[in-house]
Design an enzyme around this catalytic site. Sequence first.
Site, PDB file in Angstrom:
ATOM      1  N   LYS A  89       0.840  -1.208   0.000  1.00  0.00           N
ATOM      2  CA  LYS A  89       0.000   0.000   0.000  1.00  0.00           C
ATOM      3  C   LYS A  89       0.875   1.258   0.000  1.00  0.00           C
ATOM      4  CE  LYS A  89      -3.395  -0.591   2.975  1.00  0.00           C
ATOM      5  NZ  LYS A  89      -4.277  -0.487   4.171  1.00  0.00           N
ATOM      6  N   LYS A 139       1.864  -4.003  11.083  1.00  0.00           N
ATOM      7  CA  LYS A 139       0.497  -4.071  11.609  1.00  0.00           C
ATOM      8  C   LYS A 139       0.539  -4.640  13.011  1.00  0.00           C
ATOM      9  CE  LYS A 139      -3.654  -3.289   9.844  1.00  0.00           C
ATOM     10  NZ  LYS A 139      -3.918  -2.370   8.734  1.00  0.00           N
ATOM     11  N   THR A 162      -9.725   7.450   5.090  1.00  0.00           N
ATOM     12  CA  THR A 162      -9.828   6.176   4.374  1.00  0.00           C
ATOM     13  C   THR A 162     -11.121   6.159   3.548  1.00  0.00           C
ATOM     14  OG1 THR A 162      -8.677   5.198   6.253  1.00  0.00           O
ATOM     15  CG2 THR A 162      -9.530   3.677   4.608  1.00  0.00           C
ATOM     16  N   SER A 176      -2.079   9.688   7.390  1.00  0.00           N
ATOM     17  CA  SER A 176      -1.201   9.418   8.536  1.00  0.00           C
ATOM     18  C   SER A 176       0.205   9.950   8.251  1.00  0.00           C
ATOM     19  CB  SER A 176      -1.098   7.917   8.794  1.00  0.00           C
ATOM     20  OG  SER A 176      -2.099   7.487   9.679  1.00  0.00           O
ATOM     21  N   ASN A 221     -15.706   3.266  10.798  1.00  0.00           N
ATOM     22  CA  ASN A 221     -15.060   4.502  10.335  1.00  0.00           C
ATOM     23  C   ASN A 221     -14.948   4.534   8.812  1.00  0.00           C
ATOM     24  OD1 ASN A 221     -12.155   5.615   9.439  1.00  0.00           O
ATOM     25  ND2 ASN A 221     -13.095   6.992  10.916  1.00  0.00           N
TER      26      ASN A 221
END
Length: 430
Positions: A95, A107, A193, A354, A224
């Site tokens: 990504k 992660k 997102t 981010s 979200n």
Amino acid sequence: MAEKTLNPFEIAQRQIRKAVDELNETDELYYFLSEPMRTLEVSIPVTMDDGHTKVFTGYRVQHNDAIGPTKGGIRFHPKVTKDEVKALATWMTFKCLVVGLPYGGAKGGVIVDPKELSKVELERLSRGYANAISPIIGPKKDIPAPDVNTDGQVMAWMVDEYSQLRGTGQTVHAVFTGKPVEFGGCLGRTEATGYGVALMAREAVKELGMELDVTTSTVQGFGNVGSYAAKYLSELGSKVIGISDFSCCIHNPKGLNIKKAMEYVKVNKLLTGYEEVDSTELSRDELFLIESDLIAPCALENAITSKNAEDIKTKLIVEGANGPTTPEAEKILLRKGVFIVPDILANAGGVTVSYLEWVQNLYHYYWSFKEIQDKQEDKMVEAFENIIHLMREKDVDMRSAAYMIAIQKIAIPLRLRGWIYEEKPEDKVK
Ligand code: GLU
């Protein structure tokens, strides 16, 4: 044929293998990318409100730091597994490469149902996890962020814990992103997102020769990502006719009022019971049976499998979740001519903003909401165009093209740093 296994890490490895082969790249490169560089498993003792101690299991996986520090969210969910976190960390590397961020992927996850915790228990767990992974994170090392069931408040506790542990008296904002705006966070991060999903839907619809304002759409997941994807899809002109969450699916062929649905969920936590004139409540899986021009799966992995792929009637899937379509399902959908915007691009809006948050924290200089959204749009639209270009050139599907772009980019620093060598017998010094 029924799918044998839905292990997301094996799926991630298969996606890398496919792109490596399509590029005629080497096995050495595949082996390097197919396993994360570091997997940490931690036990987190938490004092519960009734006085007893409960020990939770958590993970932090760092996939690859060839390009820069690693980056990726932390998920609190009862179904978290080590392989799931490894897959999600791997996808983060791809990504970040696709949108051109100077990061590798990581992660984190904790096996817990946060709905069963009081606020204070959640704080203790968040602090305990930050403490447990603190030796391997840092603003120039690995920068976690929110993911499923974690939010700005959780990030704020973790920043506080990490800063206290350092013992320098300084607050280290840049070690986590997705913080509340009042505590070093970034305007537009909460929306990022979902906004990115809507932007990628807009670009893909154009690619298919349509305009967003003549389309209908459905969105799976109303957390979200899903709620903001639905909101921005409808603001950009699409008629959102179906939304779903864990509890049900709400269908309104005349188009849903997403702001109203978001307000309802804020109060009631779930969509069940939400009503509009002309709306009906269906079971959650019926969302995929609603006929719409585009579907945005924005919940968890493996939502679209060989079991439901045949029933899906849409022209376009925009993957807001990580890994929502299994490879078997993808084959069926591609055969039916469905265009799929892959997760590693479609949901890259979160990590893109981010990155902007991290840059702002390091420079102590902050941009406006519009500046952030404009920068996000520029980065994502450019990435979309690059992938489409390669997709046409190589005559492959969009996911393969996205992986190919990422692999071409990472192969260079891996070889420059001397992390992979592919010596052939004829190269050997005699
Ligand atoms: N959890 C998000 C993702 O899967 C965001 C990660 C980040 O902001 O670092 O992309």
